[in-house]
Write an enzyme that holds these catalytic residues in place. Structure first.
Site, PDB file in Angstrom:
ATOM      1  N   LYS A  83       0.645  -1.220  -0.088  1.00  0.00           N
ATOM      2  CA  LYS A  83       0.011   0.017   0.251  1.00  0.00           C
ATOM      3  C   LYS A  83       0.832   1.462   0.068  1.00  0.00           C
ATOM      4  O   LYS A  83       1.815   1.425   0.756  1.00  0.00           O
ATOM      5  CB  LYS A  83      -0.832   0.039   1.130  1.00  0.00           C
ATOM      6  CG  LYS A  83      -2.221   0.599   1.318  1.00  0.00           C
ATOM      7  CD  LYS A  83      -3.055   0.247   2.563  1.00  0.00           C
ATOM      8  CE  LYS A  83      -4.253   0.879   2.275  1.00  0.00           C
ATOM      9  NZ  LYS A  83      -4.902   0.739   3.840  1.00  0.00           N
TER      10      LYS A  83
HETATM   11  O1  G3P Z   1      -9.272   1.755   4.624  1.00  0.00           O
HETATM   12  C1  G3P Z   1      -8.952   2.905   5.011  1.00  0.00           C
HETATM   13  C2  G3P Z   1      -9.674   3.101   6.584  1.00  0.00           C
HETATM   14  O2  G3P Z   1      -8.840   2.424   7.533  1.00  0.00           O
HETATM   15  C3  G3P Z   1      -9.777   4.478   6.882  1.00  0.00           C
HETATM   16  O3  G3P Z   1     -11.046   4.589   7.558  1.00  0.00           O
HETATM   17  O4  G3P Z   1     -12.719   5.211   9.278  1.00  0.00           O
HETATM   18  O5  G3P Z   1     -10.149   5.821   9.709  1.00  0.00           O
HETATM   19  O6  G3P Z   1     -11.566   6.924   7.739  1.00  0.00           O
HETATM   20  P1  G3P Z   1     -11.518   5.857   8.594  1.00  0.00           P
END
Ligand code: G3P
Length: 217
Positions: A83
């Site tokens: 990634k």
């Molecule tokens: O896959 C990306 C994710 O981990 C981010 O999620 O909820 O932190 O915006 P969030």
């Protein structure tokens, strides 16, 4: 649509893998920190549970060091997907790694133009963050629609991996638009099973079955 789970916690991954519905796993530095586990060790363990891609994120910001980190990470297992962030150095790294046959997930995508760049750099996956988009007053799903249109216009093979999924409506919308993959926290995936009428139906069937006094076993 493929289902990835967005976590570095082993138990929820095992539980979801047992349903047969899990196609991969995504992690990021915040999720690794939350797990409290050693990055290499936990990534190796996850790669042994699922056959599909397991995203492991580089933390360097320059191309040269990203390549060195990727070299270490891709040796963990064949299903590691490197990634990289959507930056100039991240996309240089993407181009180099995919050219060598390594899967790459380009993360932190917030515009359709960024997604176009990632596809041109040969990304295996592009990760638009819909929840964070919504948080900032935009509609994350408009972004997914735009990326779908652009990728279809040019037949890009890059898969749209809807990330930062916060609730089941995001999953439904992503599937309606035709996103290739969605990654969600374990809770959101478990929520997909739920319906009040399913629970009510089971309750009714169980009550009536009990009245028959029969047993199958
Ligand atoms: O896959 C990306 C994710 O981990 C981010 O999620 O909820 O932190 O915006 P969030």
């Amino acid at each position: 649509m493929k289902f990835f789970v967005d976590t570095a916690e082993i138990e929820p991954i095992r539980e979801l893998a047992a349903t047969g519905l899990l196609d991969g796993v995504t992690t990021n530095p915040s999720l690794i920190a939350k797990s409290g586990r050693d990055f290499m060790e936990v990534t190796r363990e996850i790669c042994g549970i699922v056959d599909g891609p397991v995203s492991a994120e580089v933390v360097a910001l320059d191309h040269e060091t990203m390549m060195k980190e990727a070299e270490i990470l891709r040796k963990i297992a064949e299903n590691v997907c490197i990634k990289v962030p959507l930056t100039v150095d991240g996309l240089k790294t993407c181009k180099a790694l995919t050219g060598e046959g390594t899967m790459v997930n380009v993360t932190l995508c917030f515009s359709a133009n960024q997604a176009l760049l990632a596809a041109k750099a040969g990304a295996s996956f592009i990760s638009p963050f819909v929840g964070r988009h919504d948080d900032n007053g935009f509609d994350g799903m408009d972004l997914i629609e735009d990326i779908r249109l652009i990728y279809d216009n040019y037949n890009f093979a890059t898969e749209i991996l809807v990330a930062s999924v916060r609730h089941t409506t995001h999953v439904l919308q992503a599937a309606k638009i035709g996103a290739d993959v969605m990654t969600a926290p374990p809770k959101v995936i478990h929520d997909l099973f739920k319906h009040v009428l399913t629970d009510k139906g089971i309750e009714g069937f169980m009550a009536d079955w009990a009245k028959t006094g029969q047993s199958i076993l």
